[in-house]
Enzyme design. Sequence first.
Site, PDB file in Angstrom:
ATOM      1  N   LYS A 223       0.506  -1.202   0.454  1.00 46.06           N
ATOM      2  CA  LYS A 223      -0.526   0.046  -0.208  1.00 46.06           C
ATOM      3  C   LYS A 223       0.342   1.520  -0.384  1.00 46.06           C
ATOM      4  CE  LYS A 223      -4.268  -2.118   0.527  1.00 46.06           C
ATOM      5  NZ  LYS A 223      -5.499  -2.340   1.936  1.00 46.06           N
ATOM      6  N   ARG A 264      -3.454 -10.127   4.703  1.00 46.94           N
ATOM      7  CA  ARG A 264      -4.207 -10.166   2.630  1.00 46.94           C
ATOM      8  C   ARG A 264      -2.334  -9.624   2.356  1.00 46.94           C
ATOM      9  NH1 ARG A 264      -6.342  -7.294  -0.637  1.00 46.94           N
ATOM     10  NH2 ARG A 264      -7.643  -7.639  -1.900  1.00 46.94           N
TER      11      ARG A 264
END
Length: 297
Positions: A223, A264
Site C-alpha cells: 500500500k 492479506r
Amino acid sequence: MERRSYGLPGIPDWDRCAVMGIVNVTPDSFSDGGRWSDPGRAVDRGLMLAAHGADLVDVGGESTRPGAERVPEEEELRRVLPVIRALSAAGVLVSVDTMRASVAEAAVDAGARLVNDVSGGRADPAMASVVARTGVPFVVMHWRGQSGRMDELAHYDDVVAEVIGEVGRQLDAVVAAGVDPSRVIVDPGLGFAKRREDDWALLAALDAWGVLGRPLLVAASRKRFLGELLADPGTGAPRPARERDAATAAVGVLAAAQGAWAVRVHEVQATADAVRVEAALRRRGAQPAAASPRRGG
Ligand code: PMM
C-alpha cells in the site's frame, strides 16, 4: 490482542497468524494491475500462492484503488467465477473480494468459503442478508465511501477510536440483518479513506481491536504508505508497488505479534515464513513487542 480460537465455520483454526494470498482478476489494480486478468493465468497464480504457503486465496474482480470506476456486475462475475471454481476444485480455500451481494452469492455457489467485502455490507444493502443465508464468514472492513471519493473522506480526530467505533457499528448492523456475530471478521481498511499517518497510527494500535472480540484481518500489502516510507531519497518518488514486499512481510510479522488473525498479501512466501517465525517465538514464550531487560546494569 490475545490469539485465540474463533471457530469460524469452514475455516481451520491455525495456531498462528494466517496468510491470505491475493488474486486480482482485474486490468487496473494499483499493486499488480493486469498481471492476472486472464482467468487461466489467475488460476495458475492462485495455485502458486497456495504452494507458497497461502492458507486462503482471495479472488477479486473489481479494483478498489483510489479513483477506480465501478465494474459492471456481469463483468465482475465473468472475471471471478471461473477462477473460484477452478481453485476450489483444486482444494484451495477461497474467499471472494466483492461489494456485490449477487457476486458473493454466486461465488459461494462456485466454492468460495468466505466473503470479503471492503465496504463491510454498506455498498450493497442486500449483502448482509445474502451472507447470512449462505452462512459463510464475512469480513467487515472499515469503509467510508466508494474509491472515487475516498481521499476527501480521510478526516479523523482520533483515528483508532473512530475506525474501531465505525466498524463496531457496522458489525451491529450486519448482525441486525441476520449475520451470526461469530462469523464476522473485522479489518481496519488500511489505505481506504486514510492518510499515511492514519495507516501508521492504526498499525501501531492493532491491540485495541480486542474490544470487538472478533478476528482481525490486516491488509497492508504494497500500500501507498509503504511506498512513501521507502521513497527514493534522491527524487522522493514512492517505491514502486512491486518492490514493497519486504516491507509487507515486516508488517505481517508485527501484525501477527499483535494478535492479528490473518494478513492479506500479494507475494505470499516471505510473509508465510515471517508469520511462522513469529509463531515459533511466541510458542517459546517470547514477547516480541516487549523490551528486553538491559544487561550489566
Ligand atoms: N484492500 C484492497 C482490496 N481488498 N480487502 C480487505 N479485507 N482489506 C483491505 O485492506 C483490502 C481488501 C486493496 O487492493 P489490493 O487488492 O491491491 O490490495
